[in-house]
Design an enzyme around this catalytic site. Structure first.
Site, short mmCIF file in Angstrom:
data_model
loop_
_atom_site.label_atom_id
_atom_site.label_comp_id
_atom_site.label_asym_id
_atom_site.label_seq_id
_atom_site.Cartn_x
_atom_site.Cartn_y
_atom_site.Cartn_z
N HIS A 9 31.15 44.49 41.54
CA HIS A 9 30.32 43.52 42.27
C HIS A 9 29.48 44.21 43.36
O HIS A 9 29.74 45.34 43.77
CB HIS A 9 31.20 42.45 42.91
CG HIS A 9 32.16 43.02 43.92
ND1 HIS A 9 31.80 43.35 45.21
CD2 HIS A 9 33.48 43.33 43.81
CE1 HIS A 9 32.84 43.83 45.87
NE2 HIS A 9 33.87 43.83 45.03
N HIS A 150 36.05 44.36 40.01
CA HIS A 150 36.24 44.92 41.35
C HIS A 150 36.65 46.38 41.27
O HIS A 150 37.16 46.85 40.24
CB HIS A 150 37.31 44.11 42.09
CG HIS A 150 37.03 42.64 42.11
ND1 HIS A 150 36.41 42.01 43.15
CD2 HIS A 150 37.28 41.68 41.17
CE1 HIS A 150 36.29 40.72 42.88
NE2 HIS A 150 36.81 40.49 41.68
#
Length: 213
Positions: A9, A150
């Protein structure tokens, strides 16, 4: 073959100050949104059939930027969440060093050996995330999929794909909006690139930047 675009992200304000996020739902910063738009330009010529993401907002917003440009929907899967850092969530790295000096030393050297206070261990993260990845590879044979997750989660997945010890997870750098490309043949992954952030270099894609500063 299934091609997987495994993406971290964009940046959050907590990333900027090295505050542990984990399952805390922290939104993208303005810089993170800019990074996501640059990622969109980088992905413009790539064929993407489906987009999946962790259900945390920083991953969702990054994924939606990519999906909207491809005119497809984002499918959320909580198994791609970051590691739950438990008592460490919301703390900066120096604060953790002060409060948990022995645990952070082990975490830095051999992360697979630590179950974080009130949280998860890397083996737990790897088990849930790799199971989800394997399901998608089987489901999308012959297709290209993007997965926005992530930093910690992606590191555990790279260890699983390469069949290396999880204690080597920190040896994989994962910057915000890093692009990792893996081709899977009969379930076996061939890594084409890791931590590609060339889209963050000013002027890297001038023919397609169109107002992105």
């Amino acid at each position: 073959m299934t091609r997987v675009y495994l993406i971290r992200h964009g940046e959050t304000e907590w990333n900027q100050i090295r505050r542990y996020q984990g399952h805390s739902d922290v939104a993208l910063s303005d810089r993170g949104r800019e990074q996501a738009q640059r990622l969109v330009k980088r992905m413009a010529k790539e064929k993407v059939d489906y987009v999946y993401a962790s259900d945390l907002s920083r991953a969702v917003e990054t994924a939606r930027a990519v999906a909207d440009a491809k005119e497809i929907e984002v499918v959320l899967d909580a198994r791609f969440r970051e590691c739950n850092f438990g008592a460490w969530e919301g703390l900066t790295f120096p604060e953790i060093e002060k409060a948990y000096p022995e645990e952070i030393k082990i975490w830095n050297r051999t992360p697979a050996k630590v179950c974080l206070p009130g949280g998860e261990s890397f083996p737990i993260v790897q088990e849930r995330a790799f199971a989800a990845l394997q399901e998608l590879i089987a489901k999308h044979d012959g297709e290209n999929i993007a997965i926005v997750a992530h930093g910690g989660t992606i590191r555990t997945l790279l260890c699983a794909i390469l069949d290396v010890d999880l204690d080597r997870a920190w040896q994989f750098r994962q910057d915000n909006t890093a692009l990792n490309v893996i081709d899977f043949y009969d379930g076996k992954g061939i890594i084409e690139r890791i931590n590609d952030v060339t889209h963050l270099i000013p002027g890297a894609f001038p023919e397609s930047e169109s107002g992105v500063k």
